[in-house]
Structures are given as C-alpha cells and as structure tokens.
Design a protein around this motif. Structure first.
Motif, PDB file in Angstrom:
ATOM      1  N   PRO A 537     -77.991 -31.914 -37.047  1.00 55.12           N
ATOM      2  CA  PRO A 537     -76.735 -31.724 -36.573  1.00 55.12           C
ATOM      3  C   PRO A 537     -76.742 -30.378 -37.496  1.00 55.12           C
ATOM      4  O   PRO A 537     -77.415 -30.643 -38.854  1.00 55.12           O
ATOM      5  N   GLU A 538     -75.956 -29.316 -36.649  1.00 56.79           N
ATOM      6  CA  GLU A 538     -75.739 -28.674 -37.766  1.00 56.79           C
ATOM      7  C   GLU A 538     -76.572 -27.057 -38.207  1.00 56.79           C
ATOM      8  O   GLU A 538     -76.607 -26.083 -37.906  1.00 56.79           O
ATOM      9  N   MET A 539     -77.479 -28.197 -38.863  1.00 56.11           N
ATOM     10  CA  MET A 539     -78.617 -27.095 -39.412  1.00 56.11           C
ATOM     11  C   MET A 539     -79.791 -28.349 -39.840  1.00 56.11           C
ATOM     12  O   MET A 539     -79.543 -29.253 -40.565  1.00 56.11           O
ATOM     13  N   ASP A 540     -81.087 -27.920 -38.711  1.00 59.08           N
ATOM     14  CA  ASP A 540     -81.987 -28.661 -38.732  1.00 59.08           C
ATOM     15  C   ASP A 540     -82.862 -28.434 -39.609  1.00 59.08           C
ATOM     16  O   ASP A 540     -82.322 -27.609 -40.783  1.00 59.08           O
ATOM     17  N   GLY A 541     -84.113 -29.580 -39.771  1.00 57.83           N
ATOM     18  CA  GLY A 541     -84.588 -29.847 -40.154  1.00 57.83           C
ATOM     19  C   GLY A 541     -85.609 -28.087 -40.545  1.00 57.83           C
ATOM     20  O   GLY A 541     -85.777 -27.723 -42.747  1.00 57.83           O
ATOM     21  N   TYR A 542     -86.105 -27.124 -40.033  1.00 60.89           N
ATOM     22  CA  TYR A 542     -86.937 -26.301 -39.870  1.00 60.89           C
ATOM     23  C   TYR A 542     -85.253 -24.865 -40.654  1.00 60.89           C
ATOM     24  O   TYR A 542     -86.732 -24.116 -41.359  1.00 60.89           O
ATOM     25  N   ILE A 559     -90.667 -33.782 -48.056  1.00 62.06           N
ATOM     26  CA  ILE A 559     -91.370 -34.789 -46.493  1.00 62.06           C
ATOM     27  C   ILE A 559     -90.803 -34.698 -45.096  1.00 62.06           C
ATOM     28  O   ILE A 559     -89.625 -35.298 -45.621  1.00 62.06           O
ATOM     29  N   ALA A 560     -90.945 -34.050 -44.532  1.00 60.94           N
ATOM     30  CA  ALA A 560     -91.310 -34.328 -43.004  1.00 60.94           C
ATOM     31  C   ALA A 560     -90.779 -35.261 -41.950  1.00 60.94           C
ATOM     32  O   ALA A 560     -92.383 -36.258 -42.293  1.00 60.94           O
ATOM     33  N   MET A 561     -89.668 -35.950 -41.300  1.00 62.20           N
ATOM     34  CA  MET A 561     -89.947 -37.153 -41.044  1.00 62.20           C
ATOM     35  C   MET A 561     -89.727 -36.678 -39.560  1.00 62.20           C
ATOM     36  O   MET A 561     -88.017 -36.075 -39.248  1.00 62.20           O
ATOM     37  N   THR A 562     -90.184 -37.022 -38.345  1.00 62.30           N
ATOM     38  CA  THR A 562     -89.848 -36.392 -36.900  1.00 62.30           C
ATOM     39  C   THR A 562     -90.837 -37.291 -36.270  1.00 62.30           C
ATOM     40  O   THR A 562     -91.711 -37.898 -36.265  1.00 62.30           O
ATOM     41  N   ALA A 563     -89.961 -37.616 -35.126  1.00 61.38           N
ATOM     42  CA  ALA A 563     -90.785 -38.725 -34.310  1.00 61.38           C
ATOM     43  C   ALA A 563     -91.013 -37.820 -32.779  1.00 61.38           C
ATOM     44  O   ALA A 563     -91.991 -38.372 -32.210  1.00 61.38           O
ATOM     45  N   GLN A 575     -97.026 -25.199 -42.112  1.00 61.56           N
ATOM     46  CA  GLN A 575     -96.629 -23.923 -42.142  1.00 61.56           C
ATOM     47  C   GLN A 575     -95.284 -23.384 -42.129  1.00 61.56           C
ATOM     48  O   GLN A 575     -94.155 -22.103 -43.061  1.00 61.56           O
ATOM     49  N   MET A 576     -94.288 -24.046 -42.014  1.00 59.92           N
ATOM     50  CA  MET A 576     -92.979 -23.672 -42.202  1.00 59.92           C
ATOM     51  C   MET A 576     -92.960 -24.396 -44.055  1.00 59.92           C
ATOM     52  O   MET A 576     -91.100 -23.564 -44.036  1.00 59.92           O
ATOM     53  N   GLY A 577     -92.976 -25.063 -44.838  1.00 55.76           N
ATOM     54  CA  GLY A 577     -92.858 -25.298 -45.616  1.00 55.76           C
ATOM     55  C   GLY A 577     -92.906 -26.300 -46.405  1.00 55.76           C
ATOM     56  O   GLY A 577     -92.231 -26.363 -47.501  1.00 55.76           O
TER      57      GLY A 577
END
Length: 732
Positions: A537-542, A559-563, A575-577
């Motif tokens: 919420p408020e500000m996502d990971g990207y 390290i990105a964590m996503t389902a 690509q997003m960093g």
C-alpha cells in the motif's frame, strides 16, 4: 598553426591594433585642435573688424555732433560729447590690444596719433564756439583740417581691415582643411573601431563555439565515464557473485562433508579444504573491496548510530577467537564520549574488525585491547581516537610505513605462518582516509603493536528503540553484527515467516510496511540488503526501487519478492533496478543463498531437514503442511503462530475481495487476489486456489463478467472455509 604560437600571434595583432588606434586617434585629435584654433582665430578677426567698424562709426558720430552744434548754435547737440570721446579712446585701446604685432605696429601708431588729433580738434572747435562764437568755429571747420584727419583715419582703418582680411582668409582655409582632415581621420577611426569590434565579436563567437564544443565533449566524456563506471561496477558485482557463488558452494559442501563419518585422514583433508576455502573467500572480499575503493564506488553513508553498540558487536564477534588462543580481549570507552554519533558505522566496524583480527592473529599470548577516547570537541563536532593494542610479535620500525602498501606483509615467514594477502591494512587506511581520518602505528619487535585511528564525527540524533534493535524478537545476539537487512512487507503472514527465518539465521533485520517507510529507513540507517515486496500500500515496490536508485542514488542490493508467476516478471523487476527476484511462497534455501550472495558476509549454513509435526488426527483434504513444516525446522510455536495468523487473516482478505467484487472495482479485485495468493501459499493451497485466484489477479476491464467472477468467488469462498476449518482443527 601550433596552439602554443597562437597566443603570440594574438599578442602581436593586439599590439599592432593598439599602435594603429593611437596613430589614428593622434591625427584625428591634431586636426580637431587645428580646427578649434582656426575657429578661434576667425572669431578674433571678426571681433577686430567689428572694433574697427565701431571706431569709425563713433568718430563719424562725434564729428556730426560737433558740426551740428556749431551750425545750429544749439548746445543740445554737444551733450555727452566727452563721453563719446571716452568711448572712442576705449575702442582705440581695444584695437591696440587685439592688433598689436609687428605687421600692424606702424599703422596703429599712426591711428593713435590721428585719433588723438581728431579728438583734440573737435574739442578745440567746441572751445572756440563757446569763446569766440559761431563764425570762428565755422572758420576752423572750413579750414579742412578736420576733414583731412578724418580721411587719414578712414584710410588707416581701411589698411588695417585689409591686413586682417588676409588673416581671415588664412583662418578660413585652415578651418576648411582641418575640418576635412578631421572628418577623414574620424571616419577612418570609426571604420577601424567597427572592424575591430567585428573581429573581436567573431573571435569571441569562435571561442564560445569552441568552449561549447569542449563542454559537449566533456559532457560526452563524463557520460562515457559514468557508463564505464556503471559497467565496471556491474562487472565487479557480477564477478563478486560469480566467484562467491561457487566458493560458498564449496564451503557449504565442505561443511556438510564434515558432518559425515570420516576417518582421521579424511577429516584432515576436509579441514584443509575448509581453511583454504575461507582464506580464498577472504582474499576475494579484500580484492573486491579494494577495487571498489580505487574506482570510487565505495561510498561513505553517514547515519546516526550507537558507538557502544558497534564496539559491543566487535567484542562479541572476536571473543570466541580470543578464548581459543587464551587471550584477554577488552573494550573500553571514555565516559565523556556521547553514545549516539553521526557517521558511517559499517566502515567503522570494518576498520575495527580488520585491526582486531590482525591483533588476535599476530598475538600468541597476552591481551588485545580496544580503547576509545575523545581528542577534540567543538559544538556538535568531535574527533575520536580508536586505539587497538596487542602484545604480539610487533613490527620493525623500518617496515612500519610499508605495511599499509598493498600485498605487503612483514616478511615471507609471517605470510607462511599467519596467511593473508597483505591487503587488509591497505583497505583500512583507504577507508579511514575516505572518512577524513588518519591512522598511525607504534611498535617494536617482540613488544606488540599499537594502531591509532583518528576519525571525525558529529553528534547524532537520538535513535528510537525500534531503530536501535534490529532483532525483532529473541535475546540471542546476532552472529553476524555487520549484516543488516531491511524487509518491506505488508502481509502479516509473510512478516512472521521472514521474522522466523532471519531470527533463526541470527541476522539483524528491520521490518517496514510500505515504500515510504523503506525510504525513511534507508535515509536514517545503513542496511546491506533490502527484501522488497512488489505489491504494497501507499507506495509499491516498483515506485520504491526507482526512488532508491534515482533520489537516494543508492546501489544497495534489492531483492524483489512477489507472488506474480507471470512470464517476464523477473525481467521486469531487473529492468526496473532490482538486483534479483524471488517468487512467493519463499524458498528458505534460495532466500539464504541470495542473502549470502549479495552481502558476501555469511558462511555456508547447515542443511538440516526440519522435523515434522505429529500426524494429524484426521486426513487433510485441502491444506498441505509440508512447506510450513520445512520452514519451521521443528519449531512448533512458529507453525502454530502461522496457522493462527492464517485463520485470522484469510476471512479479512476474503471480505476485502467480496467488497471489491460488489463495487466492481477491478483494481481492487486484482490487489485482493494477489494478497490472497501470498496468504494461502504457506499452507499448500496453491493447487486448489491458484486456478481461481490467477484469473482474478489478471482481470481486465474488457474481460470482466460479473456472473463468472461471482461464481469464482463462491467456489473460492467454499474452499477457504474448508481450509480455515482444517487449520482450526490442527490448532485444537
């Protein structure tokens, strides 16, 4: 034309131009002066003609008055005659002043005489008129003396006028010629000034153009340098990962091999492999650190920190090594030093760890002491002196300066006995210099060594309890005090899972709920790694990773964590960093590998299979506890906590999905479905619920059918109710 000669050509051209300008200006000024002088002379000649004319007029006026008085016998005509005579004398005096020179001397003398005679004659006529009467006066007038005097005066005035006329002509010619010459020189001067201005303008424009080209070239060079720096940084990162990964694998398998039944010779071989592997990993880390420092990629990141906490971590880290060698390790701090300082605690820890490690390594008996004292303080600034004292082998004074050179040790015998690359003190010195400090050493062979490090700090802001203690639970001191992990996750079950894992690995961590809190934490504290959830919420990971890279200018591994299991999700994250990507549900082994890989500070861990819970009283139809049991490593409290969180959280998330469907909020449906995927994954519901949640997570406006979505939700609801009932059954 050679560049070095251009300045001399320009100097010669400038001098020539200045000389030409002076010549032009001199000639122009000279002709203007002549023109002015000619005008003055012309005015003077006009004044002379005016004075001569006025004298002649006044003389005629006086004669007329005298004759009129005698003929008419009226004395009214002679009123003021003496004043007229005085005016004539004054005019004559002025003429003498103006015209007195060699050429007019004779004529002026005659004029003075004749005018004086004429005035005397007129006065004599008047005297005769008064004394003898009209007849006598007329007789004097008629004897022609007055007429001759008048004609003589007129003749002399005409000669003087003729003489001055030639002067007038000469002055006129002078004015005319000087005016033309002044005009020519003025025009030439204006032309030269215009030409000079044009040439100067063109030169300035050319210089500006060259400067613009130079600036563009510098900008391009800077862009290339940044690009090369980024390439080098990426190369170092890749090389770090590529080298550390097999090394960690070697050490991990070596550690596993040590747990197997081995004979004495095999144990010796395995120990040698482990020692060599650890030494090689240390060398790799030193070389990479040195490369980062020399390439300018090693950054000082000041934050508020607790000095005594840093020293306590160093003491905790080296106490086992000191006890192995039966050494006394002590850390003391002056009471006058404030605890909360503003600086880079990571680099301070790195310096102290290196110096303390060397002190213990080169000391066989005695003690190692770390002491901190204040050497200077003013307002909010202070300088601290860190002293590391050992009773080891000491250093020859002749070699004390060279020990800070790269790949330099005391002697080859020390390398064979103690190992190492000779890079440690080089890195220490450069880290200290990056912080505007300095290091010195005092030692003698056999008497130990004293390393003194002076570093500047300022008083820091008070640190909240949450910021001081990275460990969210438990009383166990972190086994790796120099590893700090920031976890950004809003899902409570995910938070509990990560707390459990990081706590078991004895790592320092801090958990936040959204991207704003991530940025605030990175701005105030130092972390080695960020575990970043994509959907928050408020500000996502990207959005958060873009702010980290662009606003904070930070290169911290993320390290990105996503389902999300969609194709291309990992590529999008990179690509997003992001530095790497890990899918949910989180794999414990993969997460530890990534933390080990990107921090480079963790040893290989034990691969121990977790014990399973006792068999359930009744067979489970929906829930699959295998993943949760593997994560628990036999910790039943953790399993129970996760089940309780599931029972509490699943109905809330189903309610949020129901509300989004009722209001036909497509984005809300997608977000709720994504959150549910994370929640149900921990207890093995992917097989049953993901086929229902995947279409909802990727739902689009043009593919939205209320009846189909409602049917999917009803099926999801029934399975979820059954899963909650089974979880409650397990808890009971």
């Amino acid at each position: 034309m050679q560049p070095k000669r251009i300045k001399y050509y320009l100097l010669g051209l400038f001098i020539f131009g200045m000389i030409l300008f002076i010549v032009l200006q001199f000639n122009s000024s000279n002709n203007i002066r002549k023109l002015i002088r000619g005008n003055e002379q012309l005015l003077q000649e006009l004044n002379v003609k005016n004075e001569l004319q006025k004298l002649q007029t006044n003389m005629a006026k006086t004669d007329s008055k005298v004759r009129g008085a005698v003929i008419s016998q009226d004395t009214v005509h002679i009123i003021g005659i003496e004043a007229e005579v005085a005016i004539i004398k004054a005019d004559l005096k002025e003429i003498n002043r103006i015209l007195r020179n060699d050429s007019t001397e004779r004529l002026l003398t005659q004029l003075n005489y004749l005018v004086e005679e004429k005035n005397s004659f007129n006065l004599m006529v008047l005297d005769t008129f008064y004394s003898d009467g009209k007849s006598a006066a007329e007789k004097m007038i008629n004897n022609q003396k007055g007429k001759r005097l008048g004609e003589a005066i007129t003749n002399i005035l005409h000669q003087l006028d003729s003489t001055r006329q030639s002067e007038v002509n000469r002055a006129t010619n002078l004015i005319d010629s000087s005016g033309h010459r002044a005009l020519r020189w003025g025009t030439t001067l204006v032309f030269f000034a215009c030409l000079t201005s044009i040439l100067a303008f063109l030169y300035i424009i050319s210089r500006i153009h060259k400067q613009e080209q130079l600036i563009e070239a510098l900008d391009e060079s800077q862009r290339k340098e940044k690009k090369l720096g980024a390439v080098k940084e990426q190369f170092l990162a890749n090389m770090s990962h590529e080298i550390r990964t097999p090394m960690n694998a070697v050490l991990g398998f070596t550690h596993l091999l040590k747990t197997q039944p081995l004979n004495e010779q095999s144990k010796e071989y395995v120990s040698a492999i482990e020692t060599a592997g650890n030494n090689l990993l240390d060398i790799i880390n030193d070389i990479l650190d040195l490369s980062k420092i020399e390439s300018g990629m090693m950054r000082i990141e000041p934050v508020s920190f607790s000095l005594r906490s840093v020293l306590h971590s160093v003491n905790t880290l080296f106490r086992p090594k000191a006890m192995e060698k039966d050494l006394q390790l002590s850390v003391t701090v002056d009471e006058s030093i404030p605890d909360i300082l503003y600086g880079d605690p990571v680099r301070l820890t790195q310096v102290l760890v290196n110096l303390t490690s060397n002190a213990i390594k080169f000391t066989d008996k005695g003690s190692v002491t770390i002491h901190v004292e204040k050497v200077w303080e003013q307002d909010q600034a202070l300088r601290l002196l860190f002293t590391v004292i050992d009773t080891g082998i000491g250093i020859d004074p002749a070699k004390q300066q060279s020990i800070f050179d790269r790949f330099n040790q005391l002697e080859s015998a020390a390398t064979r006995k103690f190992g190492g690359t000779g890079l440690g003190l080089t890195i220490v010195k450069q880290l200290i210099e990056l912080q505007n400090g300095f290091i010195s050493v005092e030692s003698a062979p056999g008497e130990g060594a004293t390393f003194k490090v002076e570093l500047p700090y300022t008083l820091g802001d008070s640190i909240s309890e949450d910021q001081q203690n990275y460990m969210a639970e438990g009383e166990i001191l972190p086994a790796h005090p120099d590893v700090r992990i920031l976890v950004a996750e809003d899902n409570k079950m995910n938070q509990n899972l990560l707390k459990h894992l990081l706590h078991n690995w004895q790592l320092q961590y801090k958990i936040v709920n959204n991207g704003h809190e991530v940025l605030q934490s990175l701005d105030k504290q130092h972390f080695d790694l960020v575990l970043l959830d994509i959907q928050m919420p408020e500000m996502d990971g990207y959005s958060t990773i873009q702010r980290i890279r662009n606003d904070l200018k930070s290169t911290i591994p993320v390290i990105a964590m996503t389902a999300h299991a969609m194709t291309g999700e990992r590529e999008k994250c990179l690509q997003m960093g992001m530095s790497e990507y890990i899918a949910k549900p989180i794999n414990e082994t993969e997460l530890f590998r990534l933390i080990q890989l990107y921090t480079g500070k963790l040893p290989a861990r034990d691969h121990v299979n977790g014990s399973h819970l006792p068999a359930e009283a009744a067979p489970l139809q929906v829930i699959n506890m295998q993943y949760l049991q593997q994560l628990s490593n036999g910790n039943e409290t953790f399993v129970r906590t996760m089940l309780e969180q599931f029972v509490t959280q699943l109905p809330e998330e189903l309610s949020a999905l129901k509300n989004a469907i009722a209001s036909e909020n497509i984005s809300g449906i997608r977000a709720a479905a994504h959150t549910l995927k994370t929640t149900v994954a921990f207890i093995g519901l992917e097989e049953h619920l993901y086929p229902l949640l995947d279409p909802l997570e990727s739902l689009q406006e043009n593919s939205y059918h209320p009846q189909i979505v409602a049917a999917q939700f009803n099926t999801l609801k029934q399975l979820s109710i059954q899963a909650v009932q089974e979880a409650i059954h397990l808890l009971l």
